[in-house]
Design an enzyme around this catalytic site. Structure first.
Site, PDB file in Angstrom:
ATOM      1  N   HIS A   1       0.829  -1.213   0.000  1.00  0.00           N
ATOM      2  CA  HIS A   1       0.000   0.000   0.000  1.00  0.00           C
ATOM      3  C   HIS A   1       0.859   1.256   0.000  1.00  0.00           C
ATOM      4  CE1 HIS A   1      -3.277   2.779   1.127  1.00  0.00           C
ATOM      5  NE2 HIS A   1      -2.368   3.324   1.920  1.00  0.00           N
ATOM      6  N   GLU A   2       1.878   1.288   0.858  1.00  0.00           N
ATOM      7  CA  GLU A   2       2.740   2.473   0.912  1.00  0.00           C
ATOM      8  C   GLU A   2       3.525   2.639  -0.382  1.00  0.00           C
ATOM      9  OE1 GLU A   2       2.193   4.578   3.070  1.00  0.00           O
ATOM     10  OE2 GLU A   2       1.006   3.300   4.393  1.00  0.00           O
TER      11      GLU A   2
ATOM     12  N   HIS B   1       1.662   4.491  -3.013  1.00  0.00           N
ATOM     13  CA  HIS B   1       1.809   5.952  -3.013  1.00  0.00           C
ATOM     14  C   HIS B   1       3.046   6.374  -3.807  1.00  0.00           C
ATOM     15  CE1 HIS B   1      -1.501   6.640  -0.370  1.00  0.00           C
ATOM     16  NE2 HIS B   1      -0.960   6.009   0.659  1.00  0.00           N
TER      17      HIS B   1
ATOM     18  N   HIS C   1       3.141   8.799  -7.014  1.00  0.00           N
ATOM     19  CA  HIS C   1       4.060   9.934  -7.135  1.00  0.00           C
ATOM     20  C   HIS C   1       4.800   9.880  -8.464  1.00  0.00           C
ATOM     21  CE1 HIS C   1       7.537  12.434  -5.188  1.00  0.00           C
ATOM     22  NE2 HIS C   1       6.797  13.141  -6.006  1.00  0.00           N
TER      23      HIS C   1
END
Length: 228
Positions: free
Chosen positions: A96-97, A100, A104
Site C-alpha cells: 500500500h505504501e 503511493h 508519485h
C-alpha cells in the site's frame, strides 16, 4: 445543536469501532505468514523495482501502524511491526505504501493536490482552534473572525476528502500487484484485501467527522447572521 451532538457522538463511536476493527484485523493477519517468507521490506523493494522505481528507499520507522510514504524524501517508511515481518498484514501495508510511491512517479492528480494542500493545512492547523474559539466568543461582535476560522477548517476538510481517493487508489494498486507478482495466492489474497479495506474505513470516518464539524460551524455562523 442537539442534532450536531448526536452526529458528533455517532462519528466518535464509529471512529472508535473502526479503529478497534483495524487493530484486530492487523493482529489477526500478522499471525498468518506469507508462503514465500518475504518480509515487508522485501515486498516493498520488489514492488518498487517492478514498477521501475529506483530512487525511493525503504526504511524502518519507530512505532506501530506508523507506515507512510514521504514524497519529499522519497522514502517508504515501514513501522517496526511491518519492516521485518513475513505476515500477510505486513505485505499488504508495505505494498500500500509503495502504491503511493507509484502514484508519485505517475503524477497521480489527487496525490499532487493533497501534496499542494499540505502547507495550507499545516498553517491552518496551527491557528485554527484559536481562531474558531475567538470566533465563537465574538460571533455577534466580529463575525468575520468566525468566517476566517471556517475557511481554515474547510481546508482541513478538503484535505480529508482528497485523501480518500489517494488511499483507495494506493490499495487498489497494491492488491493488483500483490496478485500479479504472486506475493499472495488464492488462500491469502482475500485477507490482504480485507486488511486494506479496514484501513480505508478509518479515512472515510475521518472525512465524515471533519465534514460534519464543518457544517456545524457553518450553521452556527449562518444562525448568528440571521439573528442580527
Amino acid at each position: 445543536m442537539l442534532l450536531y451532538w448526536i452526529i458528533f457522538i455517532g462519528v466518535a463511536v464509529l471512529s472508535w469501532l473502526v479503529s478497534r476493527r483495524l487493530q484486530s484485523k492487523f493482529e489477526t493477519y500478522s499471525q498468518i505468514a506469507l508462503p514465500n517468507g518475504m518480509t515487508g521490506r522485501d515486498v516493498a523493494e520488489q514492488m518498487l523495482r517492478d514498477n521501475g522505481i529506483y530512487d525511493v528507499q525503504v526504511t524502518c520507522t519507530p512505532g506501530h501502524l506508523t507506515d507512510h510514504y514521504n514524497p519529499m524524501t522519497k522514502t517508504v517508511n515501514l513501522s517496526e511491526s511491518v519492516y521485518d515481518s513475513c505476515s500477510i498484514a505486513a505485505a499488504a501495508v508495505a505494498a500500500h505504501e509503495c502504491g503511493h510511491a507509484v502514484q508519485h512517479a505517475c503524477a497521480y492528480a489527487p496525490l499532487r493536490m493533497r501534496s499542494a494542500l499540505v502547507p495550507v493545512v499545516s498553517f491552518a492547523s496551527n491557528i485554527m482552534s484559536w481562531v474558531l474559539l475567538g470566533g465563537m466568543l465574538l460571533l455577534h461582535q466580529f463575525p468575520q473572525l468566525m468566517l476566517f476560522g471556517i475557511i481554515l477548517f474547510a481546508s482541513t476538510t478538503l484535505f480529508s476528502l482528497v485523501t480518500l481517493p489517494v488511499e483507495i487508489n494506493a490499495s487498489q494498486r497494491a492488491l493488483v500487484w500483490l496478485s500479479r507478482a504472486g506475493i499472495t495466492n488464492v488462500f491469502t489474497h482475500d485477507k490482504a484485501e480485507d486488511a486494506l479495506k479496514s484501513a480505508a474505513y478509518t479515512y472515510v470516518v475521518a472525512a465524515l467527522g471533519s465534514l460534519a464539524t464543518l457544517l456545524y460551524y457553518i450553521f452556527m455562523f449562518l444562525g448568528a447572521s440571521r439573528d442580527e
